[in-house]
Design a protein around this motif. Structure first.
Motif, PDB file in Angstrom:
ATOM      1  N   ASP A 144      17.003  37.108  61.673  1.00  0.00           N
ATOM      2  CA  ASP A 144      16.259  36.324  60.670  1.00  0.00           C
ATOM      3  C   ASP A 144      16.455  36.888  59.267  1.00  0.00           C
ATOM      4  OD1 ASP A 144      15.266  34.411  62.361  1.00  0.00           O
ATOM      5  OD2 ASP A 144      13.313  35.390  62.656  1.00  0.00           O
ATOM      6  N   PHE A 145      16.493  38.211  59.155  1.00  0.00           N
ATOM      7  CA  PHE A 145      16.718  38.825  57.836  1.00  0.00           C
ATOM      8  C   PHE A 145      18.085  38.404  57.289  1.00  0.00           C
ATOM      9  CE2 PHE A 145      18.610  42.523  55.517  1.00  0.00           C
ATOM     10  CZ  PHE A 145      17.841  42.428  54.366  1.00  0.00           C
ATOM     11  N   PHE A 146      19.100  38.404  58.145  1.00  0.00           N
ATOM     12  CA  PHE A 146      20.452  38.021  57.712  1.00  0.00           C
ATOM     13  C   PHE A 146      20.529  36.520  57.394  1.00  0.00           C
ATOM     14  CE2 PHE A 146      23.119  41.541  59.993  1.00  0.00           C
ATOM     15  CZ  PHE A 146      22.688  42.450  59.039  1.00  0.00           C
ATOM     16  N   GLU A 147      20.027  35.731  58.317  1.00  0.00           N
ATOM     17  CA  GLU A 147      20.279  34.287  58.235  1.00  0.00           C
ATOM     18  C   GLU A 147      19.335  33.570  57.298  1.00  0.00           C
ATOM     19  OE1 GLU A 147      23.351  34.485  59.776  1.00  0.00           O
ATOM     20  OE2 GLU A 147      22.836  32.386  60.005  1.00  0.00           O
ATOM     21  N   VAL A 167      28.874  32.144  40.322  1.00  0.00           N
ATOM     22  CA  VAL A 167      27.944  31.050  40.574  1.00  0.00           C
ATOM     23  C   VAL A 167      27.338  31.301  41.948  1.00  0.00           C
ATOM     24  CG1 VAL A 167      27.716  28.555  40.828  1.00  0.00           C
ATOM     25  CG2 VAL A 167      29.392  29.493  39.218  1.00  0.00           C
ATOM     26  N   SER A 168      26.026  31.522  41.961  1.00  0.00           N
ATOM     27  CA  SER A 168      25.400  31.923  43.226  1.00  0.00           C
ATOM     28  C   SER A 168      23.923  31.569  43.198  1.00  0.00           C
ATOM     29  CB  SER A 168      25.547  33.447  43.408  1.00  0.00           C
ATOM     30  OG  SER A 168      24.827  33.900  44.547  1.00  0.00           O
ATOM     31  N   ASN A 169      23.410  31.164  44.344  1.00  0.00           N
ATOM     32  CA  ASN A 169      21.947  31.076  44.491  1.00  0.00           C
ATOM     33  C   ASN A 169      21.475  32.102  45.526  1.00  0.00           C
ATOM     34  OD1 ASN A 169      22.527  29.847  46.986  1.00  0.00           O
ATOM     35  ND2 ASN A 169      22.413  27.786  46.093  1.00  0.00           N
ATOM     36  N   LEU A 187      24.986  45.540  41.371  1.00  0.00           N
ATOM     37  CA  LEU A 187      23.872  46.310  40.801  1.00  0.00           C
ATOM     38  C   LEU A 187      22.592  45.512  40.812  1.00  0.00           C
ATOM     39  CD1 LEU A 187      25.170  47.837  37.469  1.00  0.00           C
ATOM     40  CD2 LEU A 187      24.614  49.056  39.586  1.00  0.00           C
ATOM     41  N   TYR A 188      21.554  46.113  41.360  1.00  0.00           N
ATOM     42  CA  TYR A 188      20.195  45.711  41.018  1.00  0.00           C
ATOM     43  C   TYR A 188      19.739  46.698  39.958  1.00  0.00           C
ATOM     44  CZ  TYR A 188      19.512  42.451  44.911  1.00  0.00           C
ATOM     45  OH  TYR A 188      19.586  41.379  45.755  1.00  0.00           O
ATOM     46  N   CYS A 189      19.049  46.182  38.928  1.00  0.00           N
ATOM     47  CA  CYS A 189      18.552  47.091  37.906  1.00  0.00           C
ATOM     48  C   CYS A 189      17.157  47.560  38.288  1.00  0.00           C
ATOM     49  CB  CYS A 189      18.531  46.402  36.539  1.00  0.00           C
ATOM     50  SG  CYS A 189      19.825  46.999  35.490  1.00  0.00           S
ATOM     51  N   VAL A 214      30.340  45.900  47.051  1.00  0.00           N
ATOM     52  CA  VAL A 214      29.390  46.711  47.822  1.00  0.00           C
ATOM     53  C   VAL A 214      28.005  46.560  47.199  1.00  0.00           C
ATOM     54  CG1 VAL A 214      28.815  49.095  48.412  1.00  0.00           C
ATOM     55  CG2 VAL A 214      31.197  48.340  48.450  1.00  0.00           C
ATOM     56  N   SER A 215      27.000  46.349  48.027  1.00  0.00           N
ATOM     57  CA  SER A 215      25.630  46.181  47.536  1.00  0.00           C
ATOM     58  C   SER A 215      25.027  47.501  47.062  1.00  0.00           C
ATOM     59  CB  SER A 215      24.762  45.625  48.677  1.00  0.00           C
ATOM     60  OG  SER A 215      23.388  45.753  48.384  1.00  0.00           O
ATOM     61  N   THR A 216      24.108  47.401  46.113  1.00  0.00           N
ATOM     62  CA  THR A 216      23.253  48.546  45.752  1.00  0.00           C
ATOM     63  C   THR A 216      22.632  49.150  47.011  1.00  0.00           C
ATOM     64  OG1 THR A 216      22.664  47.865  43.503  1.00  0.00           O
ATOM     65  CG2 THR A 216      20.989  49.077  44.703  1.00  0.00           C
ATOM     66  N   PHE A 217      22.337  48.291  47.991  1.00  0.00           N
ATOM     67  CA  PHE A 217      21.674  48.741  49.217  1.00  0.00           C
ATOM     68  C   PHE A 217      22.658  48.916  50.377  1.00  0.00           C
ATOM     69  CE2 PHE A 217      18.232  46.858  46.723  1.00  0.00           C
ATOM     70  CZ  PHE A 217      17.301  47.881  46.769  1.00  0.00           C
ATOM     71  N   ALA A 218      23.887  49.312  50.061  1.00  0.00           N
ATOM     72  CA  ALA A 218      24.875  49.573  51.113  1.00  0.00           C
ATOM     73  C   ALA A 218      24.399  50.717  51.999  1.00  0.00           C
ATOM     74  CB  ALA A 218      26.217  49.927  50.487  1.00  0.00           C
ATOM     75  N   ILE A 251      32.433  31.985  42.947  1.00  0.00           N
ATOM     76  CA  ILE A 251      31.314  31.266  43.564  1.00  0.00           C
ATOM     77  C   ILE A 251      31.041  31.874  44.930  1.00  0.00           C
ATOM     78  CG2 ILE A 251      32.933  29.519  44.457  1.00  0.00           C
ATOM     79  CD1 ILE A 251      30.654  27.464  44.349  1.00  0.00           C
ATOM     80  N   ASP A 252      29.775  31.858  45.360  1.00  0.00           N
ATOM     81  CA  ASP A 252      29.475  32.128  46.767  1.00  0.00           C
ATOM     82  C   ASP A 252      28.403  31.169  47.238  1.00  0.00           C
ATOM     83  OD1 ASP A 252      26.857  33.117  46.254  1.00  0.00           O
ATOM     84  OD2 ASP A 252      27.535  35.193  46.198  1.00  0.00           O
ATOM     85  N   GLY A 253      28.242  31.100  48.565  1.00  0.00           N
ATOM     86  CA  GLY A 253      27.207  30.252  49.152  1.00  0.00           C
ATOM     87  C   GLY A 253      27.780  29.165  50.039  1.00  0.00           C
TER      88      GLY A 253
HETATM   89  C1  FMN Z   1      21.649  39.851  54.552  1.00  0.00           C
HETATM   90  C2  FMN Z   1      21.987  39.575  53.125  1.00  0.00           C
HETATM   91  C3  FMN Z   1      21.826  40.584  52.190  1.00  0.00           C
HETATM   92  C4  FMN Z   1      22.143  40.342  50.856  1.00  0.00           C
HETATM   93  N1  FMN Z   1      22.039  41.363  49.971  1.00  0.00           N
HETATM   94  C5  FMN Z   1      22.387  41.166  48.679  1.00  0.00           C
HETATM   95  C6  FMN Z   1      22.353  42.237  47.767  1.00  0.00           C
HETATM   96  O1  FMN Z   1      22.046  43.366  48.111  1.00  0.00           O
HETATM   97  N2  FMN Z   1      22.686  41.961  46.484  1.00  0.00           N
HETATM   98  C7  FMN Z   1      23.063  40.708  46.058  1.00  0.00           C
HETATM   99  O2  FMN Z   1      23.347  40.504  44.879  1.00  0.00           O
HETATM  100  N3  FMN Z   1      23.132  39.689  46.936  1.00  0.00           N
HETATM  101  C8  FMN Z   1      22.820  39.879  48.215  1.00  0.00           C
HETATM  102  N4  FMN Z   1      22.921  38.842  49.103  1.00  0.00           N
HETATM  103  C9  FMN Z   1      23.451  37.537  48.660  1.00  0.00           C
HETATM  104  C10 FMN Z   1      24.973  37.459  48.832  1.00  0.00           C
HETATM  105  O3  FMN Z   1      25.628  38.282  47.915  1.00  0.00           O
HETATM  106  C11 FMN Z   1      25.521  36.041  48.611  1.00  0.00           C
HETATM  107  O4  FMN Z   1      25.053  35.546  47.379  1.00  0.00           O
HETATM  108  C12 FMN Z   1      25.192  35.046  49.705  1.00  0.00           C
HETATM  109  O5  FMN Z   1      24.978  35.654  50.957  1.00  0.00           O
HETATM  110  C13 FMN Z   1      26.361  34.068  49.815  1.00  0.00           C
HETATM  111  O6  FMN Z   1      26.072  33.049  50.648  1.00  0.00           O
HETATM  112  P1  FMN Z   1      26.584  32.912  52.189  1.00  0.00           P
HETATM  113  O7  FMN Z   1      25.859  33.950  52.950  1.00  0.00           O
HETATM  114  O8  FMN Z   1      26.148  31.528  52.505  1.00  0.00           O
HETATM  115  O9  FMN Z   1      28.079  33.061  52.240  1.00  0.00           O
HETATM  116  C14 FMN Z   1      22.607  39.065  50.447  1.00  0.00           C
HETATM  117  C15 FMN Z   1      22.775  38.059  51.400  1.00  0.00           C
HETATM  118  C16 FMN Z   1      22.472  38.295  52.729  1.00  0.00           C
HETATM  119  C17 FMN Z   1      22.686  37.200  53.721  1.00  0.00           C
END
Ligand code: FMN
Ligand code: COI
Length: 355
Positions: free
Chosen positions: A25-28, A246-248, A131-133, A107-111, A279-281
């Protein structure tokens, strides 16, 4: 005998079978009613490709150049926290799989793995740091210095998270990280609830002055991630960013914002090549990447499917996911008569009813 995974959807099913429900659930999950989360994928179901026939495009050239570096294809891995929740190797497996294919990872800030070992595993492939600030800017600065020393090539500032979205699945599950899952590149503690930690530590007052501040502490290129409108894209260009994503946030922040594919054309039109637009998403097929490029993106980043591959089979699983995307992209390019990315023009797509 188990059938081989042929699509990213196959990997999603394999991952779900292996993961505990709260982690799944956290991932999805997304924010609120998850309308935006669903819309991201659905937007690609409205795309109709318009092939050009009898224009041989076998073995199409998928390479692209972003910030002076050649990628094997316009596909990268989006930043996601805690790959170690999906597989003990975590980001190490992800980076190895992507680098072996000439593809970049942010790589995420929370890697969950240290940026030094990730940079070593990247073995020359581009590695970016998201980066998260933090309210305490010295935390952010130390993270930048560490990543820069390790060899990160760009910084991706996430600008859509002055607070974390209302992810109802996590609230209902009271989601906690297992004690051994910690961000490897941050000091301190209090990480067990990602939502509570983000609320306490991330800077809710972040504004555009963050870009000149980043410039003052690093010489790395700076991209902003989370732009959804043309005016914000123009502000980003004025602030002098080196790229816009471009991302939500994969529908995890504000439910009710548009699918990224819908937001892309106005942003690409506003930016007019002043900097790369990524873009992502919801990108789940090679042909989705083609649609992103036709609508103005320079490259597309993939999120959750990479975690699915990781959960299903570690480095091999991530490799499997990326290979499917690469093969599907080649397939779509060949069958639309697209010899190289320069052939991908807006006329390649029309919008129709969802399949
Ligand atoms: C489990 C998970 C953790 C994420 N952690 C971060 C993060 O640490 N920083 C960030 O900017 N985006 C984070 N995101 C967002 C992703 O970078 C990205 O915008 C998004 O997952 C793209 O959509 P998709 O999963 O449909 O491909 C996270 C997304 C998921 C699913
Ligand atoms: C640990 C979180 C702040 C990361 C995350 O889940 C996200 O950014 O979507």
């Amino acid at each position: 005998m188990q059938m081989p995974a042929l699509t990213l959807q196959d990997y999603r099913r394999l991952a779900q079978e292996r993961m505990e429900r709260p982690v799944w659930d956290f991932f999805e999950g997304g924010a609120g009613e998850e309308h935006t989360l669903a819309a991201n994928e659905r937007a690609f179901d409205r795309v109709r490709l318009r092939p050009t026939v009898l224009r041989p495009a076998a073995g199409p050239d998928t390479t692209c150049k972003i910030l002076g570096r050649t990628w094997a294809a316009p596909i990268g891995v989006a930043p996601m926290a805690f790959h170690t929740l999906a597989h003990p190797d975590g980001e190490l497996a992800t980076v190895r799989a992507a680098a072996a294919r000439g593809l970049p990872v942010t790589v995420s800030t929370f890697a969950g793995r240290a940026c030094e070992e990730l940079a070593a595993a990247a073995a020359g492939a581009p590695l970016w740091l998201q980066l998260y600030c933090f309210r305490d800017r010295s935390v952010t600065r130390r993270l930048i210095e560490r990543a820069e020393r390790a060899g990160a090539e760009a910084l991706v500032l996430t600008v859509d998270a002055p607070r974390l979205g209302r992810r109802l699945r996590d609230v209902r599950n009271d989601f906690r990280l297992p004690p051994h899952i910690v961000p490897a590149n941050l000091d301190g503690g209090g990480f067990s609830s990602p939502a509570a930690h983000a609320r306490a530590e991330l800077d809710p007052s972040l504004d555009w002055s963050a870009v000149p501040w980043l410039r003052s502490v690093t010489s790395l290129p700076v991209l902003v991630k989370g732009v959804l409108t043309a005016p914000d894209a123009l502000r980003a260009v004025e602030a002098g960013v080196d790229g816009i994503i471009v991302s939500n946030h994969g529908g995890r922040q504000l439910d009710g914002v548009p699918a990224t594919l819908e937001a892309l054309p106005e942003i690409a039109a506003a930016v007019r090549g002043a900097c790369p637009v990524l873009i992502d998403g919801g990108i789940r097929r090679g042909r989705d990447v083609l649609a992103c490029l036709a609508l103005g993106a320079d490259a597309a980043l993939v999120g959750r499917p990479v975690l699915h591959g990781l959960a299903a089979g570690g480095e091999d699983g991530v490799g499997g996911v990326l290979d499917i995307l690469l093969e599907e992209l080649q397939d779509a390019m060949t069958l639309t008569g697209t010899r190289s990315l320069a052939d991908i023009l807006p006329d390649l797509v029309r919008t129709g009813e969802p399949w």
